[in-house]
Design an enzyme around this catalytic site. Structure first.
Site, PDB file in Angstrom:
ATOM      1  CG  ASN A 141      -2.036   1.022   1.125  1.00  0.00           C
ATOM      2  OD1 ASN A 141      -2.076   1.836   0.209  1.00  0.00           O
ATOM      3  ND2 ASN A 141      -2.934   0.998   2.083  1.00  0.00           N
ATOM      4  CE1 TYR A 148      -1.900   6.812   6.939  1.00  0.00           C
ATOM      5  CE2 TYR A 148      -0.606   4.859   6.514  1.00  0.00           C
ATOM      6  CZ  TYR A 148      -1.822   5.456   6.740  1.00  0.00           C
ATOM      7  OH  TYR A 148      -2.964   4.701   6.769  1.00  0.00           O
TER       8      TYR A 148
END
Length: 191
Positions: A141, A148
């Site tokens: 992912n 993030y």
């Protein structure tokens, strides 16, 4: 696809999304979100649950001081598009884990998750006075890992072959953000 628009109290409000508490009335919708196959893959979810188990889970979370489970809803329509949580809140070490799931593909890649994360980071570092917030993301992912990092999370390491999913082992990236890094990134001074 089941989408429910409701008017519920808004705990944390952004420009396009808001975060609200989950309650027993949300059990059916939460159950539907739990079974979106791509979201299950991105979150590494193996476990299956019945609607009754989901209801009990929601009830238990409302009594659990070590976690904050919130639904992500769109400002314009009140449509619930996912959930986000601070979990394993440790008040002695002032740390917690964070997780997020945007349930349907049409809402992914739109910046909603990033805004929801910013709201909960502000809550975690500002209201709960946490020192450290950590997360895990799977190597398959990379889009989430990139988001993030944009938010200010720092890669700490790799847990090798820590997730078994779809007949394969996958590495897990651990990331964290400290309170001073959060304040520096978002221009917030200490009192």
């Amino acid at each position: 696809m089941m989408t429910i628009a409701t008017t519920q109290p808004k705990l944390l409000t952004g420009s396009r999304v808001y975060l609200r508490p989950i309650n027993g009335e949300d059990a059916g919708m939460y159950y539907e979100h739990l079974y979106v196959e791509e979201t299950r893959r991105l979150t590494g979810t193996h476990k299956y649950a019945t609607k009754e188990q989901i209801s009990r889970y929601i009830d238990a979370k409302s009594q659990d001081a070590s976690s904050v489970l919130l639904l992500i809803a769109l400002q314009e329509s009140d449509e619930v598009i996912g959930d986000i949580a601070l979990q394993d809140i440790d008040t002695i070490n002032r740390s917690a884990g964070i997780r997020i799931a945007i349930s349907y593909e049409q809402h992914q890649g739109q910046g909603y998750g990033q805004e929801a994360m910013q709201l909960l980071l502000e809550y975690g570092f500002g209201v709960l006075n946490l020192q450290r917030i950590e997360l895990e993301v799977f190597t398959y992912n990379p889009r989430a890992a990139h988001v993030y990092e944009k938010l200010g999370f720092v890669r700490e390491g790799i847990k090798r072959k820590a997730l078994y999913y779809h007949h394969q082992y996958h590495d897990v990236i651990t990331m964290s953000m400290l309170a001073d890094e959060y304040r520096a990134k978002y221009g917030i001074s200490e009192l």
